[in-house]
Design an enzyme around this catalytic site. Structure first.
Site, PDB file in Angstrom:
ATOM      1  N   GLU A 100      10.166  15.262  15.963  1.00  0.00           N
ATOM      2  CA  GLU A 100      10.597  15.115  14.571  1.00  0.00           C
ATOM      3  C   GLU A 100       9.898  16.163  13.713  1.00  0.00           C
ATOM      4  O   GLU A 100       8.678  16.155  13.571  1.00  0.00           O
ATOM      5  CB  GLU A 100      10.276  13.702  14.084  1.00  0.00           C
ATOM      6  CG  GLU A 100      10.880  13.369  12.749  1.00  0.00           C
ATOM      7  CD  GLU A 100      10.686  11.907  12.366  1.00  0.00           C
ATOM      8  OE1 GLU A 100      11.600  11.343  11.738  1.00  0.00           O
ATOM      9  OE2 GLU A 100       9.626  11.346  12.690  1.00  0.00           O
TER      10      GLU A 100
ATOM     11  N   LYS B  76       0.852  -1.182   0.000  1.00  0.00           N
ATOM     12  CA  LYS B  76       0.000   0.000   0.000  1.00  0.00           C
ATOM     13  C   LYS B  76       0.891   1.238   0.000  1.00  0.00           C
ATOM     14  O   LYS B  76       1.413   1.651   1.027  1.00  0.00           O
ATOM     15  CB  LYS B  76      -0.924   0.040   1.214  1.00  0.00           C
ATOM     16  CG  LYS B  76      -1.993   1.141   1.091  1.00  0.00           C
ATOM     17  CD  LYS B  76      -2.520   1.594   2.427  1.00  0.00           C
ATOM     18  CE  LYS B  76      -1.607   2.573   3.133  1.00  0.00           C
ATOM     19  NZ  LYS B  76      -1.450   3.875   2.425  1.00  0.00           N
TER      20      LYS B  76
ATOM     21  N   CYS C   2      13.784  10.045   8.099  1.00  0.00           N
ATOM     22  CA  CYS C   2      13.679   9.660   9.507  1.00  0.00           C
ATOM     23  C   CYS C   2      15.033   9.621  10.195  1.00  0.00           C
ATOM     24  O   CYS C   2      15.126   9.843  11.393  1.00  0.00           O
ATOM     25  CB  CYS C   2      12.968   8.313   9.633  1.00  0.00           C
ATOM     26  SG  CYS C   2      13.729   6.987   8.662  1.00  0.00           S
TER      27      CYS C   2
ATOM     28  N   GLU D 143       9.507   0.494  11.345  1.00  0.00           N
ATOM     29  CA  GLU D 143      10.611   1.451  11.212  1.00  0.00           C
ATOM     30  C   GLU D 143       9.985   2.822  11.326  1.00  0.00           C
ATOM     31  O   GLU D 143       9.265   3.272  10.434  1.00  0.00           O
ATOM     32  CB  GLU D 143      11.328   1.249   9.877  1.00  0.00           C
ATOM     33  CG  GLU D 143      12.705   1.878   9.829  1.00  0.00           C
ATOM     34  CD  GLU D 143      12.661   3.351   9.515  1.00  0.00           C
ATOM     35  OE1 GLU D 143      12.858   4.170  10.462  1.00  0.00           O
ATOM     36  OE2 GLU D 143      12.428   3.712   8.364  1.00  0.00           O
TER      37      GLU D 143
END
Length: 479
Positions: A382, A176, A284, A250
């Site tokens: 983040e 997806k 990331c 992750e």
């Protein structure tokens, strides 16, 4: 304009169950550049059913690893020949500068595919052990049907982290892609057809978050592999835990780059172009906390501001652009919100800020904050954009303490004139990877995070093991 009206399911192009569409908008022009159908739960059901048939009844898991590798080798060769096309397509979708896309959005995914194709020949698929009661055969078998959910920032790389080891293992896959970046998966599907991948081994349904949740909870999915935010990862992990479903997560990061007293500043600052600002800061593992010794703090601040302030910001399809637009207006607004927050918290902008570099496109000026404390939100959360936080430290122990004072533990780096000592410092950092005078993700080695940065590992032999079940077959000792 690239337009698709079907999904890749069961080895061919299947009509969607619904009527919704996803428009792909250029982050540079803010114009529609592509359109694909929007997946529904019924489309996911069809894709999972195709993957289930391919696993339970098809040839793929019953082939030898060498036979699977032969087909994947053909796919890898096609990928290698058409890397430029893939790089340009991802740049158009999400704004990654072409110079980075050629390497990070196409060359590295192809390298990952080739790595696992080659690993099939040397991996230990079965071994004989002497048990306490007799000999034991230990074999590795594919887990089954895999749901692979990938983000928009490095769509081919994160997909290949899942797809390549899963396919070598003998699994089948339902992928997806993110609504922002579905077009590249259609190109990959064309290549898979050309390579002769058996029907139903890979199925692709672009869709939103709610439909992705249906894939995660589907009873015929044996494993989920997800790359994305920590918040979403927690929800996925909870569902998989309830179902005792295998899962790899992750997730986010807030990595620290420690500049030691003896670091060569010119090469260090140059290294931050990739380590800290790769993909417009939308990575990331980006090294977004820069830890500088107080004795050299002003020197580091001046050099960092000069580098970041001198970056070329513009059309990502122009090879000379070093920073492109962010993926979407919401991301632009999010990052600008953090720049305002940093000012409210008392940090000082030493380059960049809220003046947009261009009137059109979702651009944010590359920004460096000085006078940052590690308890500020801009140092803890983040941001996912070209915003760096420069934090002073007193001594090496203080630097390690600051680096480890984070809910995340994905990446990190140490910059020094003494690489051996850099390795010693890197060992003290509680992260899944920590480079010395560089930061790279190497296909041969495991990648993943400690703490809130995720569960499990991708890449390396460890990444293949994540798609295998271990079966022990004991038998009586010979008379």
């Amino acid at each position: 304009m690239r337009e698709h009206d079907r999904f890749f399911i069961g080895g061919g192009w299947a009509a969607p169950a619904g009527t919704g569409t996803i428009e792909v908008i250029s982050p540079h022009t803010e114009e529609v550049i592509g359109r694909v159908p929007e997946g529904t739960e019924a489309d996911i059901d069809a894709a999972v059913a195709a993957a289930r048939r391919a696993f339970d009844e098809g040839p793929w898991p019953r082939m030898t690893p060498a036979e699977r590798a032969e087909i994947l080798g053909r796919l890898s060769a096609i990928y290698a020949e058409r890397q430029q096309e893939m790089a340009e397509l991802v740049t158009a979708e999400m704004g990654s500068p072409l110079g980075f896309s050629i390497f990070g959005q196409s060359a590295i995914p192809q390298m990952v595919l080739q790595y696992y194709t080659d690993l099939a020949a040397s991996y230990t698929w079965e071994d004989e052990r002497q048990g306490m009661l007799g000999p034991v055969t230990v074999t590795r078998e594919p887990i089954g049907v895999v749901g692979a959910i990938v983000p928009w920032n490095v769509p081919q790389f994160t997909l290949m982290l899942k797809l390549a080891p899963a396919l070598v293992a003998g699994c089948t896959v339902v992928a997806k892609p993110s609504p922002e970046t579905p077009l590249d998966t259609y190109l990959l599907a064309e290549w898979m057809l050309e390579a002769g991948l058996p029907d139903g081994v890979v199925n692709i349904v672009p869709a939103g978050r709610e439909v992705g949740a249906h894939l995660v909870a589907h009873p015929d999915v044996d494993k989920v592999s997800f790359t994305g935010s920590t918040a979403a990862g927690r929800k996925i992990g909870a569902v998989c835990g309830e179902q005792l479903k295998r899962v790899t997560l992750e997730l986010g990061g807030k990595s620290a780059a420690i500049v030691l007293e003896d670091a060569d500043l010119a090469s260090t600052i140059e290294g931050f172009k990739l380590a800290s600002l790769m993909n417009n800061g939308q990575a990331c593992a980006a090294q977004t906390r820069i830890l500088a010794p107080r004795s050299r703090y002003d020197e580091v601040a001046d050099a960092l501001a000069a580098m970041v302030g001198g970056l070329t910001v513009g059309d990502p399809s122009d090879f000379g652009s070093e920073i492109g637009p962010l993926v979407a207006r919401r991301q632009q607004e999010r990052v600008e919100g953090y720049i305002r927050l940093g000012q409210d918290e008392g940090a000082k902008i030493i380059t960049g800020g809220l003046d947009r570099p261009h009137d059109r496109g979702w651009y944010v000026a590359p920004t460096v904050f000085g006078d940052v404390r590690n308890d500020m939100r801009i140092a803890r959360e983040e941001i996912f954009g070209p915003v760096l936080a420069l934090i002073p430290y007193e001594d090496e122990d203080d630097a390690v303490r600051i680096a480890n004072d984070s809910e995340y533990g994905l990446g990190g780096s140490v910059w020094t004139a003494d690489p051996d000592h850099g390795v010693e410092v890197a060992r003290r950092i509680r992260t899944g990877s920590c480079g010395v005078n560089m930061y790279v993700i190497d296909p041969n080695t495991p990648f993943g995070g400690y703490k809130n940065s995720g569960m499990g590992r991708e890449l390396g032999p460890e990444g293949l093991a994540a798609y295998l079940e271990h079966k022990s077959i004991p038998r009586p000792a010979s008379a």
